[in-house]
Scaffold this active site. Structure first.
Site, PDB file in Angstrom:
ATOM      1  N   GLU A 196       0.833  -1.207   0.000  1.00 47.28           N
ATOM      2  CA  GLU A 196       0.000   0.000   0.000  1.00 47.28           C
ATOM      3  C   GLU A 196       0.864   1.252   0.000  1.00 47.28           C
ATOM      4  O   GLU A 196       1.618   1.481   0.949  1.00 47.28           O
ATOM      5  CB  GLU A 196      -0.916   0.027   1.227  1.00 47.28           C
ATOM      6  CG  GLU A 196      -1.763   1.283   1.295  1.00 47.28           C
ATOM      7  CD  GLU A 196      -2.491   1.459   2.617  1.00 47.28           C
ATOM      8  OE1 GLU A 196      -3.420   2.286   2.666  1.00 47.28           O
ATOM      9  OE2 GLU A 196      -2.130   0.790   3.600  1.00 47.28           O
ATOM     10  N   GLU A 256     -11.596   2.923   6.227  1.00 44.53           N
ATOM     11  CA  GLU A 256     -10.462   3.298   7.072  1.00 44.53           C
ATOM     12  C   GLU A 256     -10.451   4.818   7.208  1.00 44.53           C
ATOM     13  O   GLU A 256      -9.713   5.514   6.523  1.00 44.53           O
ATOM     14  CB  GLU A 256      -9.144   2.793   6.484  1.00 44.53           C
ATOM     15  CG  GLU A 256      -7.968   2.989   7.441  1.00 44.53           C
ATOM     16  CD  GLU A 256      -6.648   2.536   6.868  1.00 44.53           C
ATOM     17  OE1 GLU A 256      -6.207   1.419   7.198  1.00 44.53           O
ATOM     18  OE2 GLU A 256      -6.047   3.297   6.072  1.00 44.53           O
TER      19      GLU A 256
END
Length: 271
Positions: A150, A249
């Site tokens: 990521e 998130e």
């Protein structure tokens, strides 16, 4: 087109609850059928397993251990000289993933040394990252687990993080050359670092293995005031045929439950 599915990141949501099993139960009560989390390693795996089983909730993602956060670590996969620690952390993540039937692990790259010039350390860190990802691919492919990398933005969130753009991540994945490692797209980070989201999503969609969302710049709910048009982005993901979960998130502006109306509105719009 398959309807989009959302999962609660219980490292960010339902923090009103004390521990992760309680957060799993709260997520289930709010209607989530899946959760994700950063680090669950301070919690007993059997206690987590029981909470997931009793609620019928699926754990879809966890991170590799960050290393020593008090000393400034945030992942080890790209940190030269820490290869054995990364492998031990990977083994622990796999142990938890197998116990909890989790099929995705985010392999955290880590930070450049404080005070270092990025250009001076980038080549060695990339070589370490590629080597560690190839090792992880061999381990994870045997377990049926997908590894993810990521990019994290260096403008707001973490100025020292090594992996910071989708283009850099795609180049590294090409060097790894294994289908067991894919790209984790957090649109919050992608927007801050590069923008051009619709083109980048289309370009990299074949290598995207997981998606996360938050509004920019405040990192709050997708329907908060900000730069991103989430109905458009969600429609784009549906158009492209995204089948996985979308991780929530973000930092709730108020209570977690009060901030979930955007999911209800999206689902009503699609029905």
């Amino acid at each position: 087109m398959a309807a989009l599915k959302f999962c609660a990141n219980i490292s960010w949501l339902f923090t009103e609850m004390g521990d992760f099993p309680q957060r799993i139960r709260a997520a289930a009560a709010a209607g989530f059928r899946a959760v994700e989390a950063a680090w669950l390693y301070d919690c007993d795996a059997e206690e987590l397993r029981q909470a997931l089983r009793r609620t019928g909730v699926e754990l879809v993602l966890l991170n590799t251990p960050p290393g020593d956060m008090k000393s400034g670590d945030l992942g080890l996969a790209a940190v030269p000289g820490r290869e054995q620690e990364f492998r031990k952390g990977l083994d622990l993540a796999v142990k938890y993933a197998k116990a909890l039937d989790c099929r995705r692990i985010h392999l955290m790259a880590g930070r450049i040394p404080v005070g270092a010039d990025y250009a001076a350390v980038a080549m060695e860190m990339e070589a370490t990252f590629v080597q560690n990802l190839k090792h992880a691919a061999n381990v994870l492919s045997k377990e049926g687990i997908l590894g993810l990398i990521e990019p994290i933005n260096t403008r707001i969130t973490d100025p020292l993080y090594f992996l910071h753009s989708p283009h850099q991540a795609a180049d590294i994945l090409q060097k790894v050359g294994h289908s067991a490692i894919k790209l984790q797209m957090d649109v919050f980070h992608w927007q801050i670092m590069d923008g051009n989201l619709s083109r980048n999503i289309r370009k990299y969609f074949p290598i995207i293995g997981h998606v996360q969302v938050a509004q920019v710049p405040g990192r709050n709910e997708p329907d908060a005031a900000g730069e991103l048009n989430f109905p458009y982005l969600f429609s784009l993901l549906e158009e492209l045929g995204y089948q996985g979960y979308i991780g929530c998130e973000y930092k709730p502006a108020g209570s977690t439950d009060a901030g979930l109306k955007w999911i209800q509105l999206w689902e009503q719009r699609q029905s």
